[in-house]
Write an enzyme that holds these catalytic residues in place. Structure first.
Site, PDB file in Angstrom:
ATOM      1  N   CYS A 277      59.497  24.823  55.201  1.00  9.04           N
ATOM      2  CA  CYS A 277      58.429  23.884  54.877  1.00  9.04           C
ATOM      3  C   CYS A 277      59.083  22.597  54.386  1.00  9.04           C
ATOM      4  O   CYS A 277      60.016  22.100  55.023  1.00  9.04           O
ATOM      5  CB  CYS A 277      57.467  24.473  53.843  1.00  9.04           C
ATOM      6  N   ARG A 282      56.318  26.779  50.186  1.00  6.92           N
ATOM      7  CA  ARG A 282      55.273  27.319  51.049  1.00  6.92           C
ATOM      8  C   ARG A 282      55.841  28.341  52.033  1.00  6.92           C
ATOM      9  O   ARG A 282      55.191  29.351  52.337  1.00  6.92           O
ATOM     10  CB  ARG A 282      54.586  26.174  51.806  1.00  6.92           C
TER      11      ARG A 282
END
Length: 330
Positions: A277, A282
């Protein structure tokens, strides 16, 4: 039931609703009500159900004096914590000075020092939680598992479901509330959890790997560059599946059936999946879903993610990286 009792019950409900509204107004944390029994049934279907814990089960665990449990919230000064838990934020476990860019996970030694200060031993049960979005607790979970710590769990739905279940919030623990220990990582194994820059470079155009971009659509298509990155773009050939696709509307992780349907069109099961990410947060959530909810064995989180990759391309002019970048503006 008498009219007086009906009014009393209504008043209690009104107070509870007003209390939740005020709490959200003050902290920005939205309470989420879930059926805890249904949630537990969902968790039981996961590949590693012991990794995930409901608010009810966490409350019971913390109330059991025979249990050695340390609960850690990844909270960005939102206010309010699970009573008896510690609070940390990204500078406490990432952004180490060992790199010229931010976001990288802290070293083994730095994490060991953090856990010593929280009174953690090798036998301690560690539980991570977050607010509103669960990727930060997943990132800390990933780091603790990389240390080789055996019993690490994640509160499914975070403090939001804790509040929604009617449990109280309060002040976090302070350093010294538990005796400091001499904690050392039981079995630190970075290669089994983290994809290095060289590993990702070699993974591009290699059918044994699948690189998975878990950012937002605007980051993936190059129209947005978040602070910390050096320029737009994506890793060449990476499949796109936003991390939040695995999250239900109530903030908990989706069921096995839902997750299998989401990932079926992306992963065929034979590749080593490398998720990335902006800074490995994430993508750590996606890694958690793949490994512990779905039982996918060959998965790595790219800690450096786009911050490191863009630095190598735009600042260091690393030709190997530039050649493996799409939507860039060099």
């Amino acid at each position: 039931m008498s009219k007086k009792m009906k009014i009393s019950g209504f008043s209690a409900l009104a107070v509870a609703i007003i209390g939740i509204f005020v709490y959200f107004s003050l902290t920005g944390i939205d309470a989420q009500e879930v059926d805890l029994s249904v949630q537990q049934e969902k968790i039981n279907e996961y590949a590693n159900p012991d990794v995930f814990i409901t608010a009810e089960a966490l409350n019971e665990l913390m109330e059991d004096e025979a249990e050695d449990v340390v609960v850690i919230g990844t909270m960005d000064e939102r206010g309010g914590a699970i009573p008896g838990s510690f609070e940390v934020w990204r500078p406490d476990y990432s952004g180490t000075d060992a790199y010229p860019y931010g976001g990288m996970a802290n070293s083994k030694e730095e994490l060991e020092a953090l856990l010593r200060s929280f009174g953690v031993t090798e036998d301690t049960t560690l539980v991570t939680y977050a607010a509103n979005d669960q990727h930060d607790s997943a990132r800390l979970f990933w780091q603790f598992k990389m240390l080789g710590h055996e019993d690490v769990r994640l509160l499914d739905g975070g403090i939001n479901v804790w509040i929604g279940a009617g449990f109280e919030t309060g002040d976090a623990l302070a350093l010294g509330d538990r005796p400091e220990t001499d904690y050392e990582a039981p079995d630190f194994n970075e290669e089994a959890f983290n994809a290095s820059l060289d590993t990702v470079i070699s993974a591009v155009d290699n059918n044994d790997f699948l690189v998975l971009d878990t950012r937002g659509q605007d980051e993936e298509d190059g129209s947005t560059t978040l602070s910390g990155a050096e320029g737009p773009g994506k890793i060449k050939g990476a499949m796109f599946l936003e991390y939040s696709d695995a999250t239900a509307e109530d903030g908990t992780i989706k069921s096995v059936d839902e997750l299998e349907e989401i990932y079926a069109d992306v992963i065929d099961g034979d590749e080593t999946v490398i998720s990335y990410c902006q800074s490995g947060v994430r993508s750590a959530y996606t890694w958690l879903v793949l490994t512990h909810a779905l039982g996918y064995e060959d998965a790595l989180n790219y800690d450096g993610s786009w911050i490191e990759w863009s630095y190598e391309a735009y600042v260091d002019a690393n030709q190997d990286v530039i050649d493996r970048t799409e939507n860039g503006d060099f």
